[in-house]
Design an enzyme around this catalytic site. Structure first.
Site, PDB file in Angstrom:
ATOM      1  N   ASN A  46       0.831  -1.201   0.000  1.00 41.16           N
ATOM      2  CA  ASN A  46       0.000   0.000   0.000  1.00 41.16           C
ATOM      3  C   ASN A  46       0.864   1.249   0.000  1.00 41.16           C
ATOM      4  O   ASN A  46       2.048   1.205   0.340  1.00 41.16           O
ATOM      5  CB  ASN A  46      -0.933   0.004   1.217  1.00 41.16           C
ATOM      6  CG  ASN A  46      -1.987  -1.067   1.117  1.00 41.16           C
ATOM      7  OD1 ASN A  46      -2.519  -1.328   0.041  1.00 41.16           O
ATOM      8  ND2 ASN A  46      -2.290  -1.718   2.217  1.00 41.16           N
ATOM      9  N   CYS A  47       0.249   2.368  -0.355  1.00 36.09           N
ATOM     10  CA  CYS A  47       0.904   3.665  -0.414  1.00 36.09           C
ATOM     11  C   CYS A  47       1.679   3.921   0.868  1.00 36.09           C
ATOM     12  O   CYS A  47       1.158   3.631   1.947  1.00 36.09           O
ATOM     13  CB  CYS A  47      -0.160   4.728  -0.619  1.00 36.09           C
ATOM     14  SG  CYS A  47       0.465   6.396  -0.734  1.00 36.09           S
ATOM     15  N   PRO A  48       2.880   4.384   0.789  1.00 38.66           N
ATOM     16  CA  PRO A  48       3.628   4.864  -0.376  1.00 38.66           C
ATOM     17  C   PRO A  48       4.603   3.829  -0.943  1.00 38.66           C
ATOM     18  O   PRO A  48       5.441   4.167  -1.767  1.00 38.66           O
ATOM     19  CB  PRO A  48       4.409   6.044   0.193  1.00 38.66           C
ATOM     20  CG  PRO A  48       4.790   5.565   1.565  1.00 38.66           C
ATOM     21  CD  PRO A  48       3.583   4.755   2.041  1.00 38.66           C
TER      22      PRO A  48
ATOM     23  N   ASP B 298      -2.449  -1.590  -5.107  1.00 40.85           N
ATOM     24  CA  ASP B 298      -2.963  -0.437  -4.362  1.00 40.85           C
ATOM     25  C   ASP B 298      -3.867   0.375  -5.300  1.00 40.85           C
ATOM     26  O   ASP B 298      -3.420   0.844  -6.339  1.00 40.85           O
ATOM     27  CB  ASP B 298      -1.805   0.421  -3.871  1.00 40.85           C
ATOM     28  CG  ASP B 298      -2.245   1.644  -3.077  1.00 40.85           C
ATOM     29  OD1 ASP B 298      -3.467   1.868  -2.945  1.00 40.85           O
ATOM     30  OD2 ASP B 298      -1.375   2.372  -2.598  1.00 40.85           O
TER      31      ASP B 298
END
Length: 76
Positions: free
Chosen positions: A14-16, A41
């Site tokens: 997931n981000c980042p 994501d």
């Protein structure tokens, strides 16, 4: 199908983290080379779009599938 020099599989991250993996790959690449990034994501396209615009890289192709996104990005 676009030819690529490096593949980054950021599935499950997931981000980042997908963006950080892309940036790390680009550091070791030459201008004009292409990286293929696989991401799950759902916001990856937003992060990659902003980053490539700011850094001058080019998204050659963006493929959205039901469970993942595939990007082909050419280094400036």
């Amino acid at each position: 199908m676009i030819e690529f020099d490096v593949e980054v599989d950021a599935s499950g991250l997931n981000c980042p983290l997908p963006l950080l993996r892309l940036k790390k790959a680009l550091v070791d690449m030459q201008a004009g080379q292409v990286v293929k990034v696989i991401a799950t994501d759902p916001a990856a396209h937003l992060d990659f779009g902003v980053y490539t615009d700011q850094a001058g890289h080019q998204i050659l192709e963006f493929i959205k599938e039901s469970d993942r996104q595939i990007f082909y990005i050419q280094k400036k």
